[in-house]
Design a protein around this motif. Sequence first.
Motif, short mmCIF file in Angstrom:
data_model
loop_
_atom_site.label_atom_id
_atom_site.label_comp_id
_atom_site.label_asym_id
_atom_site.label_seq_id
_atom_site.Cartn_x
_atom_site.Cartn_y
_atom_site.Cartn_z
N GLU A 323 -4.90 -2.19 -4.37
CA GLU A 323 -4.24 -3.17 -3.50
C GLU A 323 -2.95 -3.69 -4.12
O GLU A 323 -1.92 -3.82 -3.44
N GLU A 324 -2.96 -3.98 -5.42
CA GLU A 324 -1.76 -4.48 -6.09
C GLU A 324 -0.71 -3.38 -6.23
O GLU A 324 0.50 -3.65 -6.20
N LYS A 326 -0.16 -1.16 -4.02
CA LYS A 326 0.46 -1.06 -2.69
C LYS A 326 1.55 -2.09 -2.51
O LYS A 326 2.58 -1.84 -1.89
N THR A 327 1.33 -3.30 -3.03
CA THR A 327 2.22 -4.43 -2.73
C THR A 327 3.16 -4.79 -3.88
O THR A 327 4.23 -5.35 -3.65
N GLY A 328 2.75 -4.47 -5.11
CA GLY A 328 3.48 -4.96 -6.27
C GLY A 328 3.08 -6.39 -6.59
O GLY A 328 2.39 -7.04 -5.80
N LEU A 329 3.50 -6.88 -7.73
CA LEU A 329 3.23 -8.26 -8.13
C LEU A 329 4.54 -8.89 -8.58
O LEU A 329 5.44 -8.19 -9.04
N ARG A 330 4.64 -10.17 -8.47
CA ARG A 330 5.83 -10.85 -8.97
C ARG A 330 5.96 -10.60 -10.47
O ARG A 330 5.03 -10.79 -11.24
N PRO A 374 -5.06 9.32 -2.14
CA PRO A 374 -4.31 9.72 -3.34
C PRO A 374 -4.35 8.70 -4.46
O PRO A 374 -4.30 9.06 -5.64
N ALA A 375 -4.44 7.41 -4.11
CA ALA A 375 -4.51 6.38 -5.15
C ALA A 375 -5.76 6.56 -5.99
O ALA A 375 -5.73 6.43 -7.23
N GLU A 376 -6.89 6.86 -5.34
CA GLU A 376 -8.13 7.11 -6.08
C GLU A 376 -7.99 8.34 -6.97
O GLU A 376 -8.49 8.38 -8.10
#
Length: 538
Positions: A323-324, A326-330, A374-376
Amino acid sequence: MYDLIIRNGKIIDGTGSPWYYSDIAIQDDKIEKIGKLTDLKAKKEIDAKRHIVSPGFIDMHTHSDLVILEQGIIEAKVRQGITTDLLGQDGIAAAPLPDEHVSNWRKNLAGLDGTPDIEWNWMTVGDYLSQIEDKKPSYNLATLAPHGNIRMEVMGLENRYATNEEIAQMQNVLRRSLEEGAVGLSTGLIYPPCCFADMRELKALCEVIAEYGVPLVIHQRSEGDEILESMTELIDMMTEVGAHLHFSHLKNCGRDNWSKSPEVIKKIDEARQNGLEVTFDQYPYTAGSTMLSAILPPWVHDGGTEKLLERLEKPELRFKMIEEMKTGLRGWDSISRWAGWDGIIVTSVNSEEKAYCVGKTIQEIAAIDVNPNPAEVALDLILSQKNNIGMIDFVINEDDVRKILTHPAGTIGSDGLLGGEPHPRAYGTFPKILGKYVREERLTSLEEMIRRMTSQPARIIGLQNRGIIREGMIADIVIFDEETIIDKATYEQPRQYNEGMDAVIVSGHIILLGDRTFPQQAGEVIHRKYTNKVKSHA
């Protein structure tokens, strides 16, 4: 009688001055005479045939740290005209390395520096440089002191801020490393344990390099989404400290960030106009390359590779990672979000079982494995290969490469990982710039680009007797054909040597002539001396 005379050369001396025709006489390791030397004789002569004769190239960003302990000559480097490699990059490198951390650190570096068959029997920067000297290298090596190694010596691989006492200990380890010969400080704020530090810690270390007058060579915390904010905080900090700031592999990553190049360049120009020395290195490609585990959020790396692998076995943590990602983190750039799974290619693995993955994208591997996620697949690869897996990630824009390449504060760094099927930059960086961007596209003059490959990096890391063709200087020299020099390495076939390189000479010794290399003890392992520091430590 001289040891070597180079005749009929078109000299580009490395200062940016216009070319001129001349001969060069070399005795021992130095340039003794420059001029029309018709009446002089030498044991060996090279007819340059009016090809370019320039100082040897200095690679400002390399990952040869372990390979050089296995092989004294790295042909991928020498055949580009590289006569000096700068090791110790990204804050995570070979030394310092206390005994208790060797096992974990070997695993941490595997995806970046490979797993050559070497003995890990050094502890300090001085020990490490001595190990390289024992291998009798054919070209020159210098090293930075890596922040992550320094932090690890003091406080292990914990994900927490350092105490004031620990920071003071890190400052002492950095001073020791500089006194043992390191030419600056590196850090990589996307790599553990460097990414666990706060700016207070980094500033304290930069106060030490200000004493010694050496640069901070930094893989900044963001090279895309927050690149402008990242540059601002570094420029502000280094202005306050009063030390040289050098950005590693300067680029803008991710399609949404490609428009930021003019602002990035403006920040460098404004900082320089305000009195802060800011420089950078760059490679001429639209893809980066690093360990595949760089796709993982910082918290996954807490405690080192063994803890990382344990987390990858827990379904709830894997879900959080994906999940992170996919979105990135600050404060953290998601490479997989920028590149997409069809833009990440596996370059090296640790087992024969997964050898089929090399050269394929994560998307292609997912199709072969009949896995719709693909992430897995990427997480499974990191786990099964025990973090010893490399990647290429397509995240850069060609127009940005050109814009940055024209800036006079830049130098060149291959950033070449040498394992598996590597990024072509490991084999082709310098010839590609000279052939494609200088000769074909005429982005800048040949004299200016040679300056940025030679005297400019020599000045930055304090090599006072290299980087310029001048009487009395060390005879690190390359001869190449400006009409044919070009890279041949591709993403599909990266292990290909360039065309147009006639000769490479290190300290007066011929290391390359035509297609033949001549391994011998010619290179110097550089121990920088600090007899007059900028200011004393109270």
